[in-house]
Motif scaffolding. Structure first.
Motif, PDB file in Angstrom:
ATOM      1  N   LYS A  37      -7.263   5.723  -3.678  1.00 50.86           N
ATOM      2  CA  LYS A  37      -5.658   5.768  -3.513  1.00 50.86           C
ATOM      3  C   LYS A  37      -4.841   5.835  -4.782  1.00 50.86           C
ATOM      4  N   LEU A  76      -9.080   1.323  -2.426  1.00 46.21           N
ATOM      5  CA  LEU A  76      -7.680   1.091  -3.240  1.00 46.21           C
ATOM      6  C   LEU A  76      -7.847   1.938  -4.532  1.00 46.21           C
ATOM      7  N   LEU A 101       1.490  -0.650  -5.679  1.00 49.49           N
ATOM      8  CA  LEU A 101       0.235  -0.351  -5.452  1.00 49.49           C
ATOM      9  C   LEU A 101      -0.418  -0.427  -6.809  1.00 49.49           C
ATOM     10  N   LEU A 131      -3.087  -3.145  -7.969  1.00 43.79           N
ATOM     11  CA  LEU A 131      -4.359  -2.905  -8.490  1.00 43.79           C
ATOM     12  C   LEU A 131      -4.804  -3.397  -9.848  1.00 43.79           C
ATOM     13  N   VAL A 168       0.847  -1.259  -0.054  1.00 46.55           N
ATOM     14  CA  VAL A 168       0.134   0.248  -0.116  1.00 46.55           C
ATOM     15  C   VAL A 168       0.672   1.251   0.083  1.00 46.55           C
TER      16      VAL A 168
END
Length: 446
Positions: A438, A435, A221, A225, A215
């Motif tokens: 983010k 997510l 990240l 994803l 994260v």
């Protein structure tokens, strides 16, 4: 008459219409007099069509990039994504069996048009993003095995519509048999390659335990994803809720409960198989590339060319190409079915499968051909990963309605999801949305 279903229609804004994929709807009979294993076998199939979406060419690109750059660290993301998928796909089966609707029909019957039409548009974007990945993956597979130029391979992929037409004419069980056969070929190819790569199994086991770096590191990240978008795919939620209804499981509550049990077993087993394939791609990349200092391998063609010298066996690249081509062909079939379900469910618009296929494929071929011609292998690798992130961003628009519907007693009746299952599903939906926020913040902030 489906009394149970007519009672549950009271929880929807609109009455249930004609089923999507009407030519195969309830076309596979379920014997209630046979053994439990025989009934379970009759339900086996839809889960494997869904599993195909969890190992498409876009997934390969993100897993290769993740494995080569970060070693085994992103195996935790693959595992978590797969657990999310098992929960969400079980809800798809529950929605279909309880309400007699696929997810597209449920959105149409539950929401006003100003909500359902944008949801339809987003679902179409997700299917096009999926198709772009399939076009590129199939073209690369043709290039690796037969030496066909990528530009020509992209155009050849338009012909795969004839495979689908032929299989659908023979019956839906033949579609499932085709998919399962190709999945078997993929599994054998990867089993041999993993044996040759000889990974560090201690590192593999540690990789399945998540770390905070996933994260906090924006680059990790982004790839995480991408893996999430490639694993839990929006079009799979529409697909599963449609093809579960190819089984003629009856209309009474006991029959529906039994159907839900067997359909959930089918999808769970199939998705565990998908996890083995996904983990194999990442493990292969980590063992063959990351451990030798090649941390920037994200191109399928580059991975193919590097496997022979690294694994010491000339057949390794060929196995890689065969598995990739099988993935592309498999994903072609399932994306077409999902496209039909989305269009028929949201818009009540029926098109011949070959027309629907050519429209979707034509839209996908344009960006794929442009990137292939102008940017070559490097451009296709970046486009593949981008399509998976686009899918991840689209995911919430399918997940939230699914969780809402299956948690509603008015819509689901006696087959409403238990509170504990709905709580897990809501948590998954919130995590996916968080997510994605983010990711967007990191992207905007550079």
């Amino acid at each position: 008459m489906d009394v149970l279903g007519s009672k549950q229609d009271s929880g929807w804004r609109n009455k249930r219409g004609e089923a999507s994929l009407s030519d195969v709807h309830r076309s596979i009979n379920i014997s209630h007099s046979g053994s439990r294993w025989r009934r379970l076998a009759a339900f086996a199939g839809p889960g494997y069509l869904v599993a195909v979406g969890y190992m498409d060419p876009g997934n390969w690109a993100t897993s290769l990039a993740g494995g080569s750059k970060f070693g085994y660290a992103l195996l935790a993301v693959a595992l978590l994504s797969n657990l999310m998928a098992i929960v969400l796909q079980s809800l798809c089966a529950r929605l279909a069996i309880a309400s007699g609707r696929d997810l597209a029909q449920a959105c149409r019957d539950a929401f006003p048009k100003w909500v359902s039409i944008p949801l339809w548009a987003l679902a179409e974007i997700a299917i096009i993003a999926t198709d772009i990945a399939e076009v590129i993956g199939t073209a690369i597979g043709l290039n690796l095995i037969f030496g066909i130029p990528l530009e020509l391979g992209v155009l050849i992929t338009a012909l795969d519509v004839f495979i689908i037409l032929y299989l659908q004419k023979m019956g839906f069980r033949w579609v499932e048999a085709f998919i399962i056969t190709l999945l078997g070929v993929i599994a054998v190819c990867f089993a041999i390659q993993i044996f040759l790569a000889d990974p560090q199994w201690g590192g593999v086991i540690r990789g399945f335990f998540p770390t905070t770096e996933i994260v906090t590191n924006p680059e990790m990240l982004y790839l995480a994803l991408g893996i999430l978008g490639a694993t839990v795919m929006p079009h799979n939620l529409y697909l599963h809720s449609g093809i579960v209804q190819t089984r003629n499981y009856g209309h009474s509550l006991p029959e529906k409960k039994e159907a839900l049990t067997y359909a959930t077993i089918d999808s769970t087993v199939a998705l565990c198989f998908a996890l083995l394939i996904n983990a194999s791609i990442l493990i292969l990349a980590a063992a063959a590339f990351n451990s030798t200092g090649r941390t920037e391998v994200a191109e399928l063609g580059e991975a193919h060319s590097l496997l022979a010298p690294l694994l010491g066996l000339a057949i390794a690249p060929t196995l890689f190409g065969i598995a990739l081509l099988c993935c592309g062909l498999n994903s072609t079939v399932t994306a077409t079915l999902a496209g039909q379900i989305v269009m028929e469910g949201f818009l009540k618009m029926k098109l011949q499968p070959w027309i629907r296929r050519l429209i979707t494929r034509a839209i996908a071929i344009i960006p794929a051909a442009f990137v292939t011609i102008w940017y070559g292998d490097a451009g296709t690798a970046e486009l593949l990963i981008l399509t998976q992130v686009v899918l991840s961003l689209q995911l919430s628009f399918a997940v939230f309605p699914l969780v809402m519907f299956t948690a509603s007693k008015a819509k689901m009746g006696e087959l409403v999801a238990p509170i504990w299952l709905s709580a897990i599903a809501w948590l998954i939906a919130v995590v996916i949305a968080g997510l994605n926020v983010k990711l967007l913040v990191d992207f905007v902030s550079g």
